[in-house]
Design an enzyme around this catalytic site. Sequence first.
Site, short mmCIF file in Angstrom:
data_model
loop_
_atom_site.label_atom_id
_atom_site.label_comp_id
_atom_site.label_asym_id
_atom_site.label_seq_id
_atom_site.Cartn_x
_atom_site.Cartn_y
_atom_site.Cartn_z
CD GLU A 1 26.38 -36.87 13.21
OE1 GLU A 1 26.30 -36.95 11.98
OE2 GLU A 1 26.74 -35.86 13.82
CB THR B 1 33.15 -36.82 10.78
OG1 THR B 1 32.71 -35.48 10.55
CG2 THR B 1 33.20 -37.08 12.27
#
Length: 305
Positions: free
Chosen positions: A128, A180
């Site tokens: 991630e 993000t």
Amino acid sequence: MKQTTIYPSATVANMVCGFDVLGFALEEPCDKMTVRLLNEKTVRVVHHDSYGLPTQPEKNVAGVALQAVLNQVKENIGFEVEITKVIKPGSGIGSSAASAAGAVYGANILLGNIFSKTDLVRLAMFGEEVASGAQHADNIAPCIFGGVTLVRSLHPLDVVEVDFPELQVTVIHPQLEIKTSEARKLLKPEVPLGNAVKQWANVGALVAGLMKHDYELITRSLHDYVAEPVRSALIPRFDELKKHSLEAGALGGGISGSGPSVFMLSKNANTAHRVADAMRKVYNETGVDFHVHVTTINRKGVKEK
Ligand code: HSE
């Protein structure tokens, strides 16, 4: 050849007030991943989709997560993963987390389930980090555990499973991409004390509302003083989406993760579909392509069929 096919689901991080700590898993959409055991210490990544994601293992979210698993085992083995992404990258519903979580979950099955769910979250976080440029587990934890989770601490990792009542979820996905890593740069490193007080009051009350199945408390707690005031500007007609969804009966909602998807919670499916209609009405006037999904919270986590 030993292999397993698994289906990691989309997730909604932050859950409005719980920036980087709260999240929940969606029943749909799910990616499809086949993980295969190899007899040499290597990682291979194959994508069967058209999103142009890198397949060099060290640049691929699933590849990095699988390498993290390999670093924990002594045997001379490796993994190949075939990924069919259904969860569009950059959509705000945990696309990278699904790749990372699915990869480690599949690898663990092939290794005879030697890792706990918390271990899997820790390993998936390496993947991630490649996508978001920061460590956070608020998508990975619900993807692996299912349901609603609170990440109380990253170091040491402490994931709390939160009980919740029947909830339907409406998600609108404007066809825009928000990275993000970029959306994180917009946030100020410091939060004024008054806002911090309101924020942690809402996080505590939201968790209490979920566990007590108190829909009114859930509604009163779904407010964000940290991310939404800055990030909502990236999402066309965000305020209208919210206003019309609430008028249609939603309990509340906001930006899903770092956006551009926006989610709303409802008590039942009829309301969730009315919210979907309200969202479509707002977006039909924008000229921006979009998809709307009505789904529920996935209690299981990564699915095996
Ligand atoms: N908590 C993360 C953020 C989730 O809001 O940046 C990203 O999906």
